[in-house]
Design a protein around this motif. Structure first.
Motif, short mmCIF file in Angstrom:
data_model
loop_
_atom_site.label_atom_id
_atom_site.label_comp_id
_atom_site.label_asym_id
_atom_site.label_seq_id
_atom_site.Cartn_x
_atom_site.Cartn_y
_atom_site.Cartn_z
N ASN A 260 -63.07 12.24 12.58
CA ASN A 260 -63.81 10.97 12.54
C ASN A 260 -63.22 9.89 13.44
O ASN A 260 -63.73 8.77 13.50
CB ASN A 260 -63.89 10.45 11.10
CG ASN A 260 -62.51 10.22 10.48
OD1 ASN A 260 -61.50 10.19 11.19
ND2 ASN A 260 -62.46 10.07 9.17
N GLY A 261 -62.13 10.22 14.16
CA GLY A 261 -61.55 9.27 15.10
C GLY A 261 -60.36 8.49 14.57
O GLY A 261 -59.73 7.73 15.32
N LYS A 262 -60.01 8.65 13.30
CA LYS A 262 -58.84 7.95 12.76
C LYS A 262 -57.56 8.63 13.25
O LYS A 262 -57.50 9.86 13.36
CB LYS A 262 -58.87 7.96 11.23
CG LYS A 262 -59.96 7.09 10.62
CD LYS A 262 -59.86 7.12 9.09
CE LYS A 262 -60.94 6.24 8.47
NZ LYS A 262 -60.88 6.26 6.98
N SER A 263 -56.54 7.83 13.52
CA SER A 263 -55.28 8.38 14.02
C SER A 263 -54.52 9.08 12.90
O SER A 263 -54.49 8.61 11.76
CB SER A 263 -54.41 7.26 14.60
OG SER A 263 -53.17 7.78 15.04
N LEU A 264 -53.91 10.21 13.23
CA LEU A 264 -53.05 10.91 12.28
C LEU A 264 -51.65 10.30 12.26
O LEU A 264 -50.87 10.53 11.34
CB LEU A 264 -52.93 12.39 12.65
CG LEU A 264 -54.18 13.25 12.44
CD1 LEU A 264 -53.96 14.64 13.01
CD2 LEU A 264 -54.52 13.35 10.96
N ARG A 265 -51.35 9.51 13.28
CA ARG A 265 -50.02 8.94 13.41
C ARG A 265 -49.95 7.59 12.68
O ARG A 265 -50.94 6.90 12.51
CB ARG A 265 -49.69 8.78 14.90
CG ARG A 265 -48.27 8.32 15.19
CD ARG A 265 -47.99 8.43 16.68
NE ARG A 265 -48.93 7.66 17.49
CZ ARG A 265 -48.80 6.36 17.73
NH1 ARG A 265 -47.78 5.68 17.23
NH2 ARG A 265 -49.69 5.74 18.47
N ARG A 266 -48.76 7.24 12.26
CA ARG A 266 -48.49 5.92 11.69
C ARG A 266 -47.67 5.11 12.69
O ARG A 266 -47.28 5.61 13.74
CB ARG A 266 -47.75 6.04 10.36
CG ARG A 266 -48.52 6.79 9.29
CD ARG A 266 -49.77 6.02 8.87
NE ARG A 266 -50.48 6.68 7.78
CZ ARG A 266 -51.51 7.49 7.92
NH1 ARG A 266 -51.93 7.79 9.16
NH2 ARG A 266 -52.12 8.01 6.89
N SER A 267 -47.41 3.88 12.35
CA SER A 267 -46.66 3.02 13.28
C SER A 267 -45.23 3.51 13.48
O SER A 267 -44.59 3.19 14.48
CB SER A 267 -46.65 1.58 12.77
OG SER A 267 -46.17 1.52 11.43
N LEU A 268 -44.71 4.32 12.52
CA LEU A 268 -43.38 4.89 12.62
C LEU A 268 -43.44 6.40 12.41
O LEU A 268 -44.31 6.89 11.70
CB LEU A 268 -42.43 4.29 11.57
CG LEU A 268 -42.20 2.78 11.59
CD1 LEU A 268 -41.30 2.38 10.42
CD2 LEU A 268 -41.59 2.32 12.90
N LEU A 269 -42.48 7.11 13.02
CA LEU A 269 -42.33 8.54 12.73
C LEU A 269 -41.89 8.68 11.27
O LEU A 269 -41.21 7.81 10.73
CB LEU A 269 -41.28 9.18 13.64
CG LEU A 269 -41.57 9.18 15.14
CD1 LEU A 269 -40.38 9.75 15.90
CD2 LEU A 269 -42.83 9.99 15.44
N LYS A 270 -42.26 9.76 10.65
CA LYS A 270 -41.90 9.92 9.24
C LYS A 270 -40.43 10.26 9.07
O LYS A 270 -39.82 9.87 8.07
CB LYS A 270 -42.76 11.03 8.60
CG LYS A 270 -42.65 11.04 7.09
CD LYS A 270 -43.68 11.96 6.45
CE LYS A 270 -43.62 11.86 4.92
NZ LYS A 270 -44.64 12.73 4.28
#
Length: 440
Positions: A260-270
């Motif tokens: 749907n176009g949402k990023s799988l990434r967050r602002s920080l690496l886990k």
């Protein structure tokens, strides 16, 4: 004799003469009608005798250097071996070796030759066996050439890289790492897959029966795999939930998105390490292995070998980079007004990491060790949110930027193709899975 005989004879002679003339004319006409060889107006060229043809063979090359008049010696850098140790057996003078080392500084520091790496010496075929070239290979792709056959010429080059598209699928039988490696994946591919789904899948809670499918590109040099060129698409089924990852670059580098176009990434690496084992979680009460008492453990411990690179989980500014008797060598980074992270017990802090230095997400800031209050090599990772230490594995962070409106049409097209390819990949049968388990 009758008196008319001479007259008759004369007439016969005339007849014979006439017949002879007619025969002559007929013979001439017959001759003219016969085929005769055609005369060639031009003078026929004189053919030269056929000579043996000379076959010119292409020159033999080694790392693009012509070696028809040279011999090649191949070896590996030995422990504590330097450039002089390598070149003097091939009659290269110390004066020339010094000039090579000085001129090399702009390209490569010869003091950084690594034990176990490959090198080659090209030398003359004559009785002197004098060296003319030194070739050092720091990795499977790059190589450095020191050409001192005449004047000194030092340069860096790369072998041709072939990119091939590959696929991989599997069912979890033990850990995610073991299952992927057993099915043919490299550790690098495992790390990339974990980074793609880091915020969607709990890789420390993987269950037997979870499955995955991956489309990726592999780099080959001389037909040998040397690395991964990225994941094009991936699918993961975890605890009954299905997740897709679509690779797409909308101008800021390759990133991964949901269909749907949402990023799988967050602002920080886990996590601050490549895929490894959690040895101790965030806890309000934990028995300390060194102090031998129960106390709060406000961080997450990752067990890893000494020297394993530690990466910052996000862009930021270094607040502290020093030694403390409990923390050992540690680094603390401020990412924004609300979030900071800290990395403890390093064997050493990376070069250039000091108070005030700016760092980029994924940059190496230090290396795993056991300095300070630690009884084995590990990283203690701590996370501050609004000035309070929280569990880094449970913190809720906003997703990175989604697909932009002007890229949506192209992304949807790419997404449909990748999802179709993933859906058509077959998972291994139960028998195949059992065979892998049996082989282990």
């Amino acid at each position: 004799m009758p008196k008319y005989w001479p007259k008759i004879l004369t007439n016969r002679s005339r007849r014979s003469a006439l017949i002879s003339c007619l025969l002559l004319v007929f013979s001439f006409l017959l001759y003219c009608c016969q085929d005769k060889p055609r005369q060639v107006a031009s003078v026929e060229a004189v053919q030269e005798p056929v000579k043996d043809s000379i076959v010119v063979l292409p020159p033999q090359k080694y790392y693009e250097i012509v070696v028809d008049s040279l011999e090649v010696f191949e070896g590996k850098i030995k422990r504590n071996q330097n450039l002089a140790d390598i070149l003097t057996p091939f009659n290269v003078s110390y004066d020339l070796i010094h000039k090579l080392a000085v001129k090399s500084k702009k390209v490569f520091d010869v003091r950084k030759l690594v034990s176990g790496k490959d090198y080659s010496i090209l030398y003359k075929k004559d009785s002197t066996k004098t060296g003319t070239h030194f070739i050092y290979r720091p990795n499977p792709i790059e190589y450095l050439v020191y050409d001192f056959s005449d004047s000194i010429n030092i340069y860096k080059s790369e072998k041709p890289i072939e990119i091939v598209k590959k696929t991989l699928s599997g069912r979890i039988t033990s850990s995610f790492y073991e299952t992927m490696v057993d099915s043919g994946a490299t550790p690098e591919l495992v790390d990339l897959a974990v980074d793609v789904f880091a915020w969607q899948v709990d890789f420390y809670g993987i269950q037997k029966g979870d499955n995955y499918k991956i489309i990726y590109k592999e780099k080959l040099v001389d037909g040998v795999p040397v690395g991964i060129n990225g994941i094009e698409g991936a699918y993961f089924e975890h605890k009954g939930e299905s997740y897709y990852a679509i690779a797409y670059d909308q101008g800021n580098g390759l990133d991964y998105f949901e269909p749907n176009g949402k990023s799988l990434r967050r602002s920080l690496l886990k996590e601050p390490l490549k895929f490894t084992r959690i040895s101790s979680r965030y806890s309000g009460r934990r028995f300390h292995p060194v102090q031998k008492r129960y106390k709060a453990h406000l961080g997450t411990d990752y067990a890893a070998p000494t020297g394993t690179p530690i990466r910052t989980v996000g862009d930021g500014v270094v607040l502290e980079a020093r030694y403390h008797k409990y923390n050992g060598n540690y680094v603390k980074i401020k990412h924004n007004e609300n979030i900071s992270t800290q990395y403890l017990h390093m064997s050493k802090i990376a070069t250039g990491i000091r108070k005030g230095a700016k760092v980029k997400q994924g940059e190496t800031i230090g290396f795993v060790g056991k300095t300070g209050l630690a009884n084995g090599p590990h990283l203690c990772y701590r996370f501050w949110k609004n000035g309070v230490q929280v569990d880094a594995l449970k913190v809720d962070l906003p997703a990175a930027n989604p697909i932009l409106a002007d890229a949506k049409i192209e992304f949807d097209s790419v997404s449909q193709i990748v999802i179709s390819e993933l859906d058509h990949l077959n998972l291994p049968s139960d028998d195949q899975v059992q065979d892998l388990v049996t082989l282990k």
